[in-house]
Design a protein around this motif. Structure first.
Motif, PDB file in Angstrom:
ATOM      1  N   GLY A 202      18.220   4.256  85.027  1.00  0.00           N
ATOM      2  CA  GLY A 202      18.381   4.762  83.679  1.00  0.00           C
ATOM      3  C   GLY A 202      17.123   4.658  82.847  1.00  0.00           C
ATOM      4  N   GLY A 253      27.618  10.520  81.680  1.00  0.00           N
ATOM      5  CA  GLY A 253      26.553   9.552  81.475  1.00  0.00           C
ATOM      6  C   GLY A 253      27.143   8.178  81.220  1.00  0.00           C
ATOM      7  N   LEU A 271      20.295   4.241  78.984  1.00  0.00           N
ATOM      8  CA  LEU A 271      21.097   5.439  79.241  1.00  0.00           C
ATOM      9  C   LEU A 271      20.884   5.897  80.675  1.00  0.00           C
ATOM     10  CD1 LEU A 271      20.360   7.479  75.982  1.00  0.00           C
ATOM     11  CD2 LEU A 271      22.385   6.091  76.478  1.00  0.00           C
ATOM     12  N   ASP A 272      21.980   6.122  81.364  1.00  0.00           N
ATOM     13  CA  ASP A 272      21.935   6.626  82.739  1.00  0.00           C
ATOM     14  C   ASP A 272      22.735   7.926  82.744  1.00  0.00           C
ATOM     15  OD1 ASP A 272      21.668   6.981  85.421  1.00  0.00           O
ATOM     16  OD2 ASP A 272      22.543   5.068  86.017  1.00  0.00           O
ATOM     17  N   LEU A 273      22.041   9.057  82.791  1.00  0.00           N
ATOM     18  CA  LEU A 273      22.667  10.353  82.596  1.00  0.00           C
ATOM     19  C   LEU A 273      22.563  11.209  83.844  1.00  0.00           C
ATOM     20  CD1 LEU A 273      21.109  11.146  79.095  1.00  0.00           C
ATOM     21  CD2 LEU A 273      23.244   9.936  79.580  1.00  0.00           C
ATOM     22  N   ALA A 282      23.277  11.680  73.408  1.00  0.00           N
ATOM     23  CA  ALA A 282      23.699  10.315  73.731  1.00  0.00           C
ATOM     24  C   ALA A 282      23.161   9.317  72.707  1.00  0.00           C
ATOM     25  CB  ALA A 282      23.228   9.941  75.136  1.00  0.00           C
TER      26      ALA A 282
END
Length: 486
Positions: A202, A253, A271-273, A282
């Motif tokens: 992320g 996400g 954030l891991d999208l 986000a």
């Protein structure tokens, strides 16, 4: 001096001389002799008054030919609390732009959501903010691009399109103009000035806020309501990590926010999208959930003379009014929670997610699903919930209204209109409509006078219905003062 009370350039210059961080994001200072614009709290030597110009937005300073200061990073400041407070076209437009609507739908989409022509939107924004919608979105794209360049190893081409730029050339030209650096130079400088991504997958970033910030209260509030499968809170108090799934047009996400301070006025976020086109949206969603653009000192100053709320504001400095990471989800949750306890509502929501949520491609810790869409629930029988048929029908009604657009809870929605639309739905009463106005629409001025806890607290404090008028324009914070001290 509260941010809401600043009136003149002389007051603004006083704030700059005092390096007052409360005004970061409220206005920007540009220095004629250097060609640089800064946040008011910039630690650099204060310029002479005759060399200073003030701008209401970073985009306006950029349009005037100034480039961002590399020392104070004016593009990374919290947003003005005014945008959440205001219900007019300017406030609604800024909330939508911060949510990334121009990248998704263009200026035409922004205007349509506001109910104005593109020309009217342009005229209003330029008159008040010194920049039109495209310039404001451009400034936001530049900031997004800088974060991605300095915290990821993504190729510059991928960064350009993830940030919302239409072409690599536009991306390169904008970065040079705003930061006086090429994308490669920005990325190289990150080795000296950024912490980097650290371990795990992320994108790491910092979500800035105005101090003080009551982390314990907001993590308690969110954690108590965390839906199994969609949200989780791990760690011990003071060192907790909140994680949740998010729905985007191009794939899901996961957002992760840490409670533990790391040395500055920000929350550490990751954030891991599935698709980086959701990056700007986000960030906006997490900022609303954690109420990061609030002005806590203005709120505390306003309530200071109040015989009950004054002492409560001193007892709980920096208290926030949490918003929502997904407005449609919050609407479903509010109906699930009608006339039952928070714990029971959380359990019901977990049952709904397990039965009708969208599974992640791969589970991540306790996160297994994205909350079901309103369209998917509009015709559901909700057999798994074991609740009265009337409540099931209310769930179908509000889901259908959200799905077909007859009720809008997006960041730029007209709050009065949204409340009327909600109250027109069978099964939605004043408390539910008010709660959604407070949380889904991030309205800082909602009175939940019918709330059982609030009525009890007011009675205990010797307050009557007439006292509620003195809570405006920060009534939502008054509600949270009572909730957190009951």
């Amino acid at each position: 001096m509260a941010t809401s009370g600043i009136q003149s350039d002389e007051h603004r210059y006083d704030a700059v001389r005092g390096r007052d961080p409360r005004f970061d994001g409220v206005f920007f200072i540009a220095v004629l002799t250097t060609g640089i614009y800064c946040r008011p709290s910039c630690p650099a030597t204060t310029p002479k008054r005759e060399n200073v110009r003030f701008y209401p937005s970073a985009a306006a300073a950029q349009a005037a030919g100034f480039r961002a200061c590399r020392r104070c990073r004016p593009d990374a400041v919290p947003g003005s609390a005014e945008w959440n407070l205001r219900a007019d076209i300017i406030g609604r437009a800024m909330r939508l732009i911060n949510d990334g609507v121009i990248d998704r739908e263009g200026v035409a989409g922004l205007a349509a959501r506001l109910g104005y022509s593109e020309r009217q939107v342009q005229r209003h924004l330029v008159a008040e903010l010194g920049a039109g919608p495209l310039a404001l979105a451009r400034a936001q794209r530049a900031h997004t691009a800088r974060v991605l360049l300095q915290t990821t190893k993504l190729p510059a081409t991928d960064v350009a399109f993830a940030a919302g730029f239409a072409s690599v050339r536009q991306f390169n030209d904008t970065i040079r103009e705003i930061y006086a650096s090429t994308p490669t130079e920005l990325r190289t400088s990150a080795r000296k000035i950024e912490r980097g991504n650290g371990g795990g997958s992320g994108i790491s970033l910092r979500l800035a806020y105005r101090e003080p910030y009551d982390r314990e209260h907001i993590f308690d509030f969110i954690g108590l309501r965390a839906i199994p499968g969609v949200e989780e809170m791990t760690g011990d108090r003071g060192d907790r990590v909140y994680r949740r799934t998010l729905r985007f047009e191009h794939g899901p996400g996961i957002a992760e926010v840490r409670e533990r301070p790391s040395g500055g006025a920000w929350l550490d976020c990751r954030l891991d999208l599935a698709d980086l086109r959701g990056f700007t949206t986000a960030i906006g969603r997490m900022r609303r959930l954690f109420d990061l653009d609030a002005d806590p000192l203005a709120v505390a100053e306003y309530f200071a003379p109040h015989p009950v709320l004054g002492p409560l504001s001193v007892k709980t400095p920096g208290l926030r009014s949490p918003g929502a990471a997904d407005a449609d989800e919050m609407a479903i949750r509010a109906v699930l929670g009608q006339q039952i306890s928070v714990a029971a509502a959380r359990r019901l929501a977990g049952v709904l997610v397990a039965a009708r949520g969208e599974p992640l491609p791969e589970p991540s810790g306790g996160l297994t699903h994205v909350f079901p869409s309103s369209a998917a629930l509009a015709d559901a029988d909700f057999a798994e919930l074991g609740m009265p048929e009337s409540r099931k029908q209310t769930l179908r009604t509000i889901s259908g209204a959200l799905a077909d657009g007859s009720v809008r809870l997006d960041p730029g929605a007209d709050r009065d209109q949204a409340q009327r639309e909600l109250l027109a739905l069978r099964g939605i009463g004043p408390w539910t409509a008010g709660y959604l106005r407070m949380r889904a629409l991030s309205d800082p001025d909602v009175v939940l006078s019918g709330d059982v806890v609030i009525k009890s607290a007011m009675k205990k404090a010797g307050l009557g219905s007439a006292d509620v008028e003195s809570w405006h324009p920060w009534a939502s914070y008054a509600i949270h003062y009572f909730w957190s001290n009951s």
